[in-house]
Write an enzyme that holds these catalytic residues in place. Structure first.
Site, PDB file in Angstrom:
ATOM      1  N   GLY A 164       7.896 -16.260  -8.114  1.00  0.00           N
ATOM      2  CA  GLY A 164       8.974 -15.499  -8.745  1.00  0.00           C
ATOM      3  C   GLY A 164       8.614 -14.882 -10.084  1.00  0.00           C
ATOM      4  O   GLY A 164       9.504 -14.569 -10.868  1.00  0.00           O
ATOM      5  N   SER A 165       7.319 -14.654 -10.333  1.00  0.00           N
ATOM      6  CA  SER A 165       6.982 -14.078 -11.646  1.00  0.00           C
ATOM      7  C   SER A 165       7.535 -12.654 -11.779  1.00  0.00           C
ATOM      8  O   SER A 165       7.972 -12.258 -12.865  1.00  0.00           O
ATOM      9  CB  SER A 165       5.468 -14.107 -11.880  1.00  0.00           C
ATOM     10  OG  SER A 165       4.807 -13.155 -11.096  1.00  0.00           O
ATOM     11  N   ASN A 166       7.532 -11.906 -10.685  1.00  0.00           N
ATOM     12  CA  ASN A 166       8.127 -10.562 -10.754  1.00  0.00           C
ATOM     13  C   ASN A 166       9.642 -10.632 -10.902  1.00  0.00           C
ATOM     14  O   ASN A 166      10.230  -9.851 -11.646  1.00  0.00           O
ATOM     15  CB  ASN A 166       7.742  -9.750  -9.513  1.00  0.00           C
ATOM     16  CG  ASN A 166       6.346  -9.180  -9.632  1.00  0.00           C
ATOM     17  OD1 ASN A 166       6.116  -8.223 -10.367  1.00  0.00           O
ATOM     18  ND2 ASN A 166       5.403  -9.787  -8.930  1.00  0.00           N
ATOM     19  N   LEU A 216       8.241 -12.274   2.074  1.00  0.00           N
ATOM     20  CA  LEU A 216       7.204 -12.078   3.091  1.00  0.00           C
ATOM     21  C   LEU A 216       7.725 -11.889   4.507  1.00  0.00           C
ATOM     22  O   LEU A 216       6.945 -11.717   5.434  1.00  0.00           O
ATOM     23  CB  LEU A 216       6.197 -13.239   3.021  1.00  0.00           C
ATOM     24  CG  LEU A 216       5.528 -13.406   1.654  1.00  0.00           C
ATOM     25  CD1 LEU A 216       4.508 -14.535   1.683  1.00  0.00           C
ATOM     26  CD2 LEU A 216       4.888 -12.121   1.155  1.00  0.00           C
ATOM     27  N   ASN A 257      10.252  -2.498  -2.170  1.00  0.00           N
ATOM     28  CA  ASN A 257       9.289  -3.600  -2.114  1.00  0.00           C
ATOM     29  C   ASN A 257       8.121  -3.290  -3.048  1.00  0.00           C
ATOM     30  O   ASN A 257       7.801  -2.133  -3.289  1.00  0.00           O
ATOM     31  CB  ASN A 257       8.760  -3.742  -0.679  1.00  0.00           C
ATOM     32  CG  ASN A 257       7.729  -4.850  -0.529  1.00  0.00           C
ATOM     33  OD1 ASN A 257       7.894  -5.950  -1.066  1.00  0.00           O
ATOM     34  ND2 ASN A 257       6.645  -4.565   0.186  1.00  0.00           N
ATOM     35  N   HIS A 264       3.994  -4.108  -3.383  1.00  0.00           N
ATOM     36  CA  HIS A 264       2.845  -4.633  -2.649  1.00  0.00           C
ATOM     37  C   HIS A 264       1.635  -4.617  -3.581  1.00  0.00           C
ATOM     38  O   HIS A 264       1.409  -3.634  -4.292  1.00  0.00           O
ATOM     39  CB  HIS A 264       2.578  -3.788  -1.402  1.00  0.00           C
ATOM     40  CG  HIS A 264       1.505  -4.373  -0.545  1.00  0.00           C
ATOM     41  ND1 HIS A 264       1.725  -5.468   0.264  1.00  0.00           N
ATOM     42  CD2 HIS A 264       0.197  -4.054  -0.402  1.00  0.00           C
ATOM     43  CE1 HIS A 264       0.593  -5.794   0.870  1.00  0.00           C
ATOM     44  NE2 HIS A 264      -0.349  -4.952   0.487  1.00  0.00           N
ATOM     45  N   ASP A 291       5.255  -3.411   4.877  1.00  0.00           N
ATOM     46  CA  ASP A 291       4.539  -2.630   3.869  1.00  0.00           C
ATOM     47  C   ASP A 291       4.450  -1.146   4.232  1.00  0.00           C
ATOM     48  O   ASP A 291       3.395  -0.517   4.124  1.00  0.00           O
ATOM     49  CB  ASP A 291       3.115  -3.200   3.661  1.00  0.00           C
ATOM     50  CG  ASP A 291       3.163  -4.648   3.211  1.00  0.00           C
ATOM     51  OD1 ASP A 291       4.071  -5.013   2.455  1.00  0.00           O
ATOM     52  OD2 ASP A 291       2.291  -5.425   3.634  1.00  0.00           O
ATOM     53  N   GLU A 334       1.965  -5.114 -11.991  1.00  0.00           N
ATOM     54  CA  GLU A 334       3.286  -5.384 -11.397  1.00  0.00           C
ATOM     55  C   GLU A 334       4.316  -5.654 -12.479  1.00  0.00           C
ATOM     56  O   GLU A 334       5.401  -5.075 -12.490  1.00  0.00           O
ATOM     57  CB  GLU A 334       3.195  -6.590 -10.452  1.00  0.00           C
ATOM     58  CG  GLU A 334       2.367  -6.319  -9.217  1.00  0.00           C
ATOM     59  CD  GLU A 334       2.465  -7.421  -8.172  1.00  0.00           C
ATOM     60  OE1 GLU A 334       2.413  -7.084  -6.988  1.00  0.00           O
ATOM     61  OE2 GLU A 334       2.592  -8.603  -8.536  1.00  0.00           O
TER      62      GLU A 334
HETATM   63  C1  GAR Z   1       3.380 -10.212  -5.721  1.00  0.00           C
HETATM   64  O1  GAR Z   1       2.041  -9.991  -6.062  1.00  0.00           O
HETATM   65  C2  GAR Z   1       3.807  -9.185  -4.704  1.00  0.00           C
HETATM   66  O2  GAR Z   1       3.193  -7.950  -4.871  1.00  0.00           O
HETATM   67  C3  GAR Z   1       3.381  -9.847  -3.422  1.00  0.00           C
HETATM   68  O3  GAR Z   1       3.709 -11.198  -3.597  1.00  0.00           O
HETATM   69  C4  GAR Z   1       3.531 -11.537  -4.978  1.00  0.00           C
HETATM   70  C5  GAR Z   1       4.703 -12.356  -5.470  1.00  0.00           C
HETATM   71  O4  GAR Z   1       4.432 -12.915  -6.722  1.00  0.00           O
HETATM   72  N1  GAR Z   1       4.024  -9.263  -2.272  1.00  0.00           N
HETATM   73  C6  GAR Z   1       3.400  -9.038  -1.111  1.00  0.00           C
HETATM   74  O5  GAR Z   1       2.250  -9.380  -0.909  1.00  0.00           O
HETATM   75  C7  GAR Z   1       4.239  -8.342  -0.051  1.00  0.00           C
HETATM   76  N2  GAR Z   1       3.447  -7.975   1.070  1.00  0.00           N
HETATM   77  P1  GAR Z   1       5.600 -13.532  -7.595  1.00  0.00           P
HETATM   78  O6  GAR Z   1       6.354 -14.535  -6.732  1.00  0.00           O
HETATM   79  O7  GAR Z   1       4.918 -14.208  -8.741  1.00  0.00           O
HETATM   80  O8  GAR Z   1       6.484 -12.405  -8.051  1.00  0.00           O
END
Ligand code: GAR
Length: 191
Positions: A12-14, A85, A102, A104, A145, A174
């Site tokens: 969940g950092s984003n 995912l 989304n 990616h 994606d 990101e």
């Molecule tokens: C992120 O890097 C995002 O781009 C990726 O999952 C990570 C989640 O990180 N998403 C995918 O790969 C989608 N196909 P987070 O939980 O720290 O935000």
């Protein structure tokens, strides 16, 4: 007030960056965190931030109402996938036209699709000796994606970079861009 739902299955950092960005925002509120992973790190963030959560399960998501009534009842008008995912079912896409985005961790259309997430993406990029990688923010359709591109940002992949090193560079992009791009979309500006 526009109400957002963040769908996330991971750390969940984003999600955290988006929450930080919209804290006390005049016209946007993060109203719901949606996850399919009961132990996901993003749930701790939701608790800490006092944001409601919705735990979804496969059967109802893919073969039932896709939780559309729950989202509508919460007044959600925009959905952000931040490390979510699962594929998004057509019932949800139809209920939120051009309102699901989304992120990616690669330069799509390269290194996308089923199984291409997290470290798998960065390993593939390094193994292919790519000279650059980056992020793609795109509208969501019923394929993994896939969907109209909104924004990309690039970083160099230097000789000797490990997948972990690429992951760090990509994550930096990101965190820098995703909240701002989402805000621009919500304010009808071009990202
Ligand atoms: C992120 O890097 C995002 O781009 C990726 O999952 C990570 C989640 O990180 N998403 C995918 O790969 C989608 N196909 P987070 O939980 O720290 O935000």
């Amino acid at each position: 007030m526009k109400k957002l739902a963040i769908f996330a299955s991971g750390a969940g950092s984003n999600a955290q960056k988006i929450i930080d960005h919209f804290r006390n925002h005049a016209s946007v509120k993060i109203a719901l965190i949606v996850t399919n992973k009961p132990g996901a790190g993003v749930l701790n963030i939701a608790v800490k931030e006092g944001i409601d959560t919705l735990n979804i399960e496969k059967e109802r998501f893919f073969r039932g109402d896709a939780y559309v009534p729950d989202l509508q009842q919460k007044g959600i008008s925009f959905i952000v996938l931040a490390g979510f995912l699962w594929k998004v079912p057509i019932a949800l896409i139809n209920a939120f036209p051009q309102a699901i985005v989304n992120i990616h961790p690669a330069l799509l259309p390269k290194y996308g699709g089923k199984g291409m997430y997290g470290s798998f993406v960065h390993e593939a990029v390094v193994n292919a000796r790519e000279k650059e990688s980056g992020i793609t923010i795109h509208y969501v359709d019923e394929h993994y994606d896939h969907g109209d591109n909104i924004f990309q940002a690039k970083c160099a992949v230097d000789p000797g970079d490990t997948p972990e090193m690429v992951a760090k560079k990509v994550q930096k992009l990101e965190h820098l861009h995703f909240p701002v791009v989402v805000e621009k979309l919500l304010l009808n500006e071009t990202p």
